[in-house]
Motif scaffolding. Structure first.
Motif, PDB file in Angstrom:
ATOM      1  N   GLU A 251       0.849  -1.179   0.000  1.00 54.84           N
ATOM      2  CA  GLU A 251       0.000   0.000   0.000  1.00 54.84           C
ATOM      3  C   GLU A 251       0.895   1.242   0.000  1.00 54.84           C
ATOM      4  N   ASN A 252       0.839   2.007  -1.079  1.00 51.93           N
ATOM      5  CA  ASN A 252       1.718   3.169  -1.215  1.00 51.93           C
ATOM      6  C   ASN A 252       0.997   4.505  -1.084  1.00 51.93           C
ATOM      7  N   THR A 253      -0.341   4.482  -1.086  1.00 52.86           N
ATOM      8  CA  THR A 253      -1.089   5.735  -1.096  1.00 52.86           C
ATOM      9  C   THR A 253      -1.500   6.204   0.306  1.00 52.86           C
ATOM     10  N   HIS A 254      -1.431   5.343   1.285  1.00 51.46           N
ATOM     11  CA  HIS A 254      -1.818   5.708   2.643  1.00 51.46           C
ATOM     12  C   HIS A 254      -0.808   6.693   3.235  1.00 51.46           C
ATOM     13  N   GLN A 255      -1.284   7.631   4.062  1.00 52.85           N
ATOM     14  CA  GLN A 255      -0.412   8.619   4.683  1.00 52.85           C
ATOM     15  C   GLN A 255       0.670   7.970   5.544  1.00 52.85           C
ATOM     16  N   VAL A 256       0.344   6.878   6.205  1.00 52.42           N
ATOM     17  CA  VAL A 256       1.318   6.179   7.038  1.00 52.42           C
ATOM     18  C   VAL A 256       2.471   5.646   6.188  1.00 52.42           C
ATOM     19  N   ALA A 257       2.151   5.180   4.978  1.00 54.57           N
ATOM     20  CA  ALA A 257       3.199   4.692   4.080  1.00 54.57           C
ATOM     21  C   ALA A 257       4.175   5.813   3.727  1.00 54.57           C
ATOM     22  N   TYR A 258       3.650   6.995   3.500  1.00 51.20           N
ATOM     23  CA  TYR A 258       4.518   8.151   3.191  1.00 51.20           C
ATOM     24  C   TYR A 258       5.423   8.470   4.378  1.00 51.20           C
ATOM     25  N   LEU A 259       4.864   8.448   5.591  1.00 52.75           N
ATOM     26  CA  LEU A 259       5.650   8.795   6.778  1.00 52.75           C
ATOM     27  C   LEU A 259       6.755   7.777   7.046  1.00 52.75           C
ATOM     28  N   LEU A 260       6.452   6.495   6.884  1.00 55.72           N
ATOM     29  CA  LEU A 260       7.431   5.456   7.202  1.00 55.72           C
ATOM     30  C   LEU A 260       8.445   5.218   6.095  1.00 55.72           C
ATOM     31  N   GLU A 261       8.049   5.471   4.850  1.00 55.85           N
ATOM     32  CA  GLU A 261       8.924   5.144   3.725  1.00 55.85           C
ATOM     33  C   GLU A 261       9.568   6.360   3.062  1.00 55.85           C
ATOM     34  N   LYS A 262       8.994   7.547   3.282  1.00 59.71           N
ATOM     35  CA  LYS A 262       9.515   8.747   2.619  1.00 59.71           C
ATOM     36  C   LYS A 262      10.063   9.775   3.601  1.00 59.71           C
ATOM     37  N   ARG A 263       9.208  10.260   4.510  1.00 58.26           N
ATOM     38  CA  ARG A 263       9.615  11.337   5.404  1.00 58.26           C
ATOM     39  C   ARG A 263       8.750  11.336   6.662  1.00 58.26           C
ATOM     40  N   PRO A 264       9.258  10.831   7.778  1.00 52.05           N
ATOM     41  CA  PRO A 264       8.454  10.823   9.013  1.00 52.05           C
ATOM     42  C   PRO A 264       8.192  12.221   9.562  1.00 52.05           C
ATOM     43  N   ASN A 265       9.134  13.120   9.358  1.00 53.79           N
ATOM     44  CA  ASN A 265       8.980  14.516   9.763  1.00 53.79           C
ATOM     45  C   ASN A 265       9.926  15.354   8.899  1.00 53.79           C
ATOM     46  N   PRO A 266       9.806  16.677   8.918  1.00 51.34           N
ATOM     47  CA  PRO A 266      10.626  17.498   8.014  1.00 51.34           C
ATOM     48  C   PRO A 266      12.131  17.406   8.249  1.00 51.34           C
ATOM     49  N   TYR A 267      12.542  16.849   9.391  1.00 48.83           N
ATOM     50  CA  TYR A 267      13.959  16.895   9.750  1.00 48.83           C
ATOM     51  C   TYR A 267      14.672  15.546   9.668  1.00 48.83           C
ATOM     52  N   MET A 268      13.945  14.500   9.368  1.00 53.76           N
ATOM     53  CA  MET A 268      14.553  13.168   9.394  1.00 53.76           C
ATOM     54  C   MET A 268      14.187  12.338   8.175  1.00 53.76           C
ATOM     55  N   THR A 269      15.158  11.579   7.690  1.00 55.47           N
ATOM     56  CA  THR A 269      14.888  10.548   6.694  1.00 55.47           C
ATOM     57  C   THR A 269      14.410   9.300   7.442  1.00 55.47           C
ATOM     58  N   PRO A 270      13.802   8.347   6.758  1.00 52.03           N
ATOM     59  CA  PRO A 270      13.407   7.103   7.437  1.00 52.03           C
ATOM     60  C   PRO A 270      14.581   6.391   8.112  1.00 52.03           C
ATOM     61  N   PHE A 271      15.757   6.426   7.481  1.00 54.24           N
ATOM     62  CA  PHE A 271      16.928   5.758   8.070  1.00 54.24           C
ATOM     63  C   PHE A 271      17.300   6.407   9.398  1.00 54.24           C
ATOM     64  N   VAL A 272      17.434   7.729   9.412  1.00 46.61           N
ATOM     65  CA  VAL A 272      17.804   8.443  10.638  1.00 46.61           C
ATOM     66  C   VAL A 272      16.736   8.254  11.706  1.00 46.61           C
TER      67      VAL A 272
END
Length: 404
Positions: free
Chosen positions: A71-92
């Motif tokens: 599932e790529n369209t859910h907001q949770v998918a964006y937060l976990l796979e793209k950008r959890p917050n403006p200051y961090m990548t998923p890895f960090v």
């Protein structure tokens, strides 16, 4: 009134928390969550675990009638796979959570809501976060920073404790870490004072206190420090140098250092070979230990993440359809030969198709590669006889000449 009683309970609750980390260890060193990372073995263990988790994709899946799909369209998918917050990548983001859990025993993730949906995942500093209960028994998290205080209900926080009661490995390893820090300080002082000039100066007659101080200062000025290491010392008439054996050469000292590293590794559940302690390692058991590290150290932590996130990130109705899952495929991949053998078996049994294998190897799909195929030797037992006769050029209903 509610928060007045809440704050009173917090003050009595948090005092033991701070007291626990100011008491010196038996070695005389004070180990806190912050200075623990100055110890090489602790830093290595925490970093190894954090990297192992941070590199794994954390993905969102949707349940379907035939199984599941990404599932790529859910907001949770964006937060976990793209950008959890403006200051961090998923890895960090994942790396920092793991560091918090291993040093402080707990990680706190604030879910910032916007329009009824989670819009950001913000980490709270565990050293500035305390837990308390109000008069009704509800759990709250209180965050204090720069003179400001924020209160969050437990439904607003993704709470990831480490081990029983949120007890961090540092709390368990304080004595061992204290011994290692003392040894580290000893080594620093040892090299500062000179590596070859450890002993006593014997003189004829008796010196008063002032004379001893002057002699000691004069000797230290000329012979101490790395710049003077291995230099030739000159003694006045009547003086005699008596060497004192250095503990750095003692087998017991070396063994104690190795024991301390092994103890830290054991507490963090990290294989020794990952800390470059290879005394008893072979190629075969290193490979086996690496797999055990993923299965027995990393996977249990991932399950804790998944269970808490599935409950907090989705509504009750969404939980019936969506869930998050770490993708362990990359962590469990072996060398090229092992992977080739694994793919061969998965393809021949019809578990994977060609394009799925190519996707795992970061390759483009090919035409016709979406079909699942099976080895011709794998057929239903019900038609086994008929299949073998067909291969021999006959049918189950015909004789040798095709007659009934």
């Amino acid at each position: 009134m509610l928060f007045k009683s809440l704050l009173n309970s917090v003050q009595t609750w948090e005092q033991p928390l701070f007291d626990a980390f100011v008491t010196p260890t038996m070695s005389g060193e004070t180990i806190t969550n912050d200075n623990a990372l100055t110890i090489g073995a602790v830093y290595a263990c925490v970093n190894i675990k954090a990297n192992a988790i941070a590199k794994l994709p954390l993905q969102v899946f949707k349940k379907t009638k035939s199984g599941r799909e990404r599932e790529n369209t859910h907001q949770v998918a964006y937060l976990l796979e793209k950008r959890p917050n403006p200051y961090m990548t998923p890895f960090v983001f994942k790396h920092t959570i793991t560091v918090h859990r291993n040093l402080w025993g707990k990680a706190y993730i604030r879910m910032v809501m916007k329009g009824g949906n989670v819009s950001e995942l913000v980490l709270l500093d565990p050293s500035k976060t305390i837990e308390a209960e109000d008069d009704k028994g509800d759990k709250w998290f209180i965050y204090r920073d720069k003179g400001k205080e924020e209160k969050f209900h437990h439904t607003e926080i993704i709470y990831l404790p480490y081990g029983p009661g949120g007890k961090s490995p540092i709390e368990v390893a304080r004595e061992t870490a204290g011994t290692m820090k003392a040894a580290q300080k000893f080594l620093g002082t040892f090299y500062k004072n000179g590596t070859t000039t450890r002993g006593i100066i014997k003189v004829l007659g008796q010196l008063n206190g002032e004379a001893k101080k002057k002699l000691r200062a004069s000797w230290a000025e000329v012979n101490s420090g790395l710049d003077n290491a291995h230099s030739i010392a000159v003694l006045d008439s009547g003086m005699e140098w008596m060497d004192i054996s250095m503990p750095l050469k003692d087998a017991e000292f070396i063994a104690s250092q190795k024991f301390n590293i092994a103890e830290i590794a054991r507490i963090f559940n990290v294989p020794l070979h990952m800390l470059n302690e290879l005394d008893r390692s072979t190629f075969s058991n290193i490979e086996h230990q690496s797999m055990e590290f993923i299965q027995n150290t990393i996977q249990p932590e991932l399950v804790a993440w998944e269970e808490e996130m599935n409950y907090k990130l989705f509504t009750t109705n969404e939980q019936k359809r969506f869930y998050v899952k770490f993708n362990l495929t990359s962590a469990l991949r072996g060398d090229s030969q092992s992977r080739a053998q694994y793919y061969k078996e998965m393809l021949s049994s019809g578990v994977y198709n060609i394009n799925e294998v190519r996707a795992l190897e970061e390759m483009d799909a090919i035409e016709g590669g979406d079909k699942h195929r099976v080895d011709l030797n794998h057929i239903s037992i019900d038609i086994a006889d008929e299949y073998q006769l067909a291969k021999a050029g006959a049918t189950s209903k015909g004789g040798e000449n095709g007659e009934e």
